[in-house]
Motif scaffolding. Structure first.
Motif, mmCIF file in Angstrom:
data_model
loop_
_atom_site.group_PDB
_atom_site.id
_atom_site.type_symbol
_atom_site.label_atom_id
_atom_site.label_comp_id
_atom_site.label_asym_id
_atom_site.label_seq_id
_atom_site.Cartn_x
_atom_site.Cartn_y
_atom_site.Cartn_z
ATOM 1 N N UNK A 197 0.456 -6.354 7.157
ATOM 2 C CA UNK A 197 1.688 -6.210 6.398
ATOM 3 C C UNK A 197 1.423 -6.502 4.926
ATOM 4 N N UNK A 198 2.129 -5.814 4.033
ATOM 5 C CA UNK A 198 1.894 -5.955 2.601
ATOM 6 C C UNK A 198 2.091 -7.389 2.128
ATOM 7 N N UNK A 199 3.024 -8.133 2.719
ATOM 8 C CA UNK A 199 3.250 -9.516 2.279
ATOM 9 C C UNK A 199 2.090 -10.420 2.709
ATOM 10 N N UNK A 200 1.534 -10.141 3.878
ATOM 11 C CA UNK A 200 0.362 -10.886 4.324
ATOM 12 C C UNK A 200 -0.840 -10.563 3.441
ATOM 13 N N UNK A 201 -0.984 -9.292 3.052
ATOM 14 C CA UNK A 201 -2.068 -8.888 2.149
ATOM 15 C C UNK A 201 -1.911 -9.575 0.800
ATOM 16 N N UNK A 202 -0.687 -9.627 0.288
ATOM 17 C CA UNK A 202 -0.435 -10.299 -0.994
ATOM 18 C C UNK A 202 -0.843 -11.759 -0.947
ATOM 19 N N UNK B 177 11.349 -4.549 -1.150
ATOM 20 C CA UNK B 177 10.753 -3.751 -0.074
ATOM 21 C C UNK B 177 9.275 -3.516 -0.365
ATOM 22 N N UNK B 178 8.445 -3.290 0.680
ATOM 23 C CA UNK B 178 7.024 -2.997 0.459
ATOM 24 C C UNK B 178 6.804 -1.807 -0.472
ATOM 25 N N UNK B 179 7.641 -0.782 -0.356
ATOM 26 C CA UNK B 179 7.500 0.399 -1.201
ATOM 27 C C UNK B 179 7.735 0.051 -2.671
ATOM 28 N N UNK B 180 8.747 -0.767 -2.922
ATOM 29 C CA UNK B 180 9.042 -1.196 -4.291
ATOM 30 C C UNK B 180 7.890 -2.018 -4.857
ATOM 31 N N UNK B 181 7.295 -2.867 -4.027
ATOM 32 C CA UNK B 181 6.167 -3.694 -4.457
ATOM 33 C C UNK B 181 4.990 -2.818 -4.876
ATOM 34 N N UNK B 182 4.698 -1.779 -4.076
ATOM 35 C CA UNK B 182 3.586 -0.880 -4.393
ATOM 36 C C UNK B 182 3.842 -0.129 -5.700
ATOM 37 N N UNK B 183 5.065 0.341 -5.882
ATOM 38 C CA UNK B 183 5.396 1.054 -7.115
ATOM 39 C C UNK B 183 5.315 0.128 -8.331
ATOM 40 N N UNK B 184 5.776 -1.108 -8.168
ATOM 41 C CA UNK B 184 5.705 -2.077 -9.262
ATOM 42 C C UNK B 184 4.257 -2.377 -9.607
ATOM 43 N N UNK B 185 3.426 -2.538 -8.592
ATOM 44 C CA UNK B 185 2.006 -2.808 -8.798
ATOM 45 C C UNK B 185 1.353 -1.669 -9.582
ATOM 46 N N UNK C 86 -0.853 6.981 -2.942
ATOM 47 C CA UNK C 86 -0.866 6.409 -1.605
ATOM 48 C C UNK C 86 0.376 5.588 -1.307
ATOM 49 N N UNK C 87 1.441 5.767 -2.105
ATOM 50 C CA UNK C 87 2.651 4.961 -1.890
ATOM 51 C C UNK C 87 3.302 5.259 -0.556
ATOM 52 N N UNK C 88 3.093 6.474 -0.021
ATOM 53 C CA UNK C 88 3.628 6.827 1.290
ATOM 54 C C UNK C 88 2.546 7.529 2.109
ATOM 55 N N UNK C 89 1.447 6.824 2.411
ATOM 56 C CA UNK C 89 0.345 7.474 3.094
ATOM 57 C C UNK C 89 0.639 7.723 4.564
ATOM 58 N N UNK C 90 -0.044 8.728 5.137
ATOM 59 C CA UNK C 90 0.079 8.952 6.571
ATOM 60 C C UNK C 90 -0.630 7.806 7.293
ATOM 61 N N UNK D 166 -7.336 -9.202 -7.613
ATOM 62 C CA UNK D 166 -6.312 -8.767 -6.669
ATOM 63 C C UNK D 166 -6.071 -7.276 -6.689
ATOM 64 N N UNK D 167 -6.309 -6.642 -7.844
ATOM 65 C CA UNK D 167 -6.091 -5.200 -7.929
ATOM 66 C C UNK D 167 -7.151 -4.426 -7.148
ATOM 67 N N UNK D 168 -8.230 -5.116 -6.735
ATOM 68 C CA UNK D 168 -9.210 -4.539 -5.826
ATOM 69 C C UNK D 168 -8.842 -4.882 -4.378
ATOM 70 N N UNK D 169 -8.448 -6.112 -4.156
ATOM 71 C CA UNK D 169 -8.190 -6.604 -2.801
ATOM 72 C C UNK D 169 -7.005 -5.904 -2.143
ATOM 73 N N UNK D 170 -5.882 -5.807 -2.854
ATOM 74 C CA UNK D 170 -4.666 -5.276 -2.241
ATOM 75 C C UNK D 170 -4.809 -3.810 -1.822
ATOM 76 N N UNK D 171 -5.244 -2.897 -2.707
ATOM 77 C CA UNK D 171 -5.415 -1.509 -2.254
ATOM 78 C C UNK D 171 -6.463 -1.377 -1.143
ATOM 79 N N UNK D 172 -7.522 -2.184 -1.211
ATOM 80 C CA UNK D 172 -8.589 -2.080 -0.215
ATOM 81 C C UNK D 172 -8.121 -2.548 1.156
ATOM 82 N N UNK D 173 -7.437 -3.679 1.230
ATOM 83 C CA UNK D 173 -6.930 -4.165 2.516
ATOM 84 C C UNK D 173 -5.841 -3.247 3.061
ATOM 85 N N UNK D 174 -5.049 -2.672 2.164
ATOM 86 C CA UNK D 174 -4.024 -1.718 2.599
ATOM 87 C C UNK D 174 -4.672 -0.490 3.227
#
Length: 268
Positions: free
Chosen positions: A183-188, A239-247, A118-122, A169-177
């Protein structure tokens, strides 16, 4: 090398990853304690939860100062999670260490693969989201469906926090996304606020049960706070994409560590 120095160093890694991903430090804390300090899951979980809770509290305060914490969502998830965390702590005392390690590892593997996919979802249309933004693109539209979804995320986060000491957090972040346009920073930042609230409940329950080792917990928590302060310097430059990949990468690494521990492979 001095054990307390190693413990502080491991805590610093947790705080650093927590600052960069909003959750990854939590899922890494237990594997580090189990893998390098040879603690059983039942002992590592509350220590990891204490360290992650303190570091998350500091991160949440920074997020509040920047105005990016969704405090209503955080409070609802936090209350739900705080009610669930003691049940997770109690349940962990009755599950053998090996099945608990395996269960944690498979949860992390699932989380990593899902995040990579889901790193680049529609983008979803607002009517497809449980918690869409209002027309001002700022505030959440608090429908009954959204409230149920937010409360459910908090409950699952709290239950897993108490059970395996990951902060949630590993439940919260993917679920809110997946269920909102935030925005990913607000979710974080919101995730850090929820982790703080849930950790209070989980750590209190662990302390009452006598399962919290303070000689390990104090240096580990101190290191995590220092790591978070260092990580905050870099977090806004990613970048948000880098954050998702790092996660996702941290989830995968933690899962492999746990599986190797079950297989009897240890670096020390």
């Amino acid at each position: 090398m001095d054990t307390q120095l190693i413990t502080s160093g491991l805590g610093m890694i947790v705080g650093l990853i927590l600052a960069l991903t909003g959750a990854g430090g939590g899922i890494l804390s237990v594997p580090l304690l189990v893998f390098f300090l040879h603690l059983p899951m039942q002992a590592a979980s509350p220590i990891g939860l204490l360290a992650v809770g303190l570091a998350s509290g500091l991160g949440a305060l920074i997020g509040l100062y920047r105005g990016i914490v969704r405090y209503r969502a955080a409070i609802l998830m936090g209350i739900s999670g705080m009610l669930a965390a003691p049940f997770g702590i109690l349940l962990a005392q009755y599950i053998p260490n090996r099945p608990l390690l395996l269960g944690f590892a498979f949860i992390l593997l699932y989380n990593a693969t899902r995040t990579f996919r889901q790193s680049s979802p529609a983008p979803l249309k607002p009517d497809q989201l449980a918690c869409a933004l209002k027309k001002d693109d700022v505030h959440l539209n608090w429908t009954l469906r959204c409230m149920r979804k937010i409360a459910g995320i908090g409950f699952m986060s709290g239950l897993l926090s108490g059970l395996i000491g990951v902060g949630g957090g590993f439940v919260i972040i993917p679920s809110l996304t997946r269920h909102s346009q935030l925005d990913i920073r607000s979710i974080q930042a919101t995730s850090l606020a929820v982790i703080t609230l849930v950790s209070v409940s989980g750590v209190s329950a662990a302390a009452l049960h006598g399962s919290l080792s303070w000689p390990v917990a104090i240096p580990f928590a101190s290191g995590s706070i220092a790591g978070l302060l260092v990580g905050q310097m870099w977090a806004n430059k990613m970048s948000p994409q880098t954050i998702k990949h790092l996660f996702a990468g941290v989830s995968l690494f933690a899962a492999l560590m746990m599986l190797s521990k079950v297989a009897g492979i240890s670096p020390v």
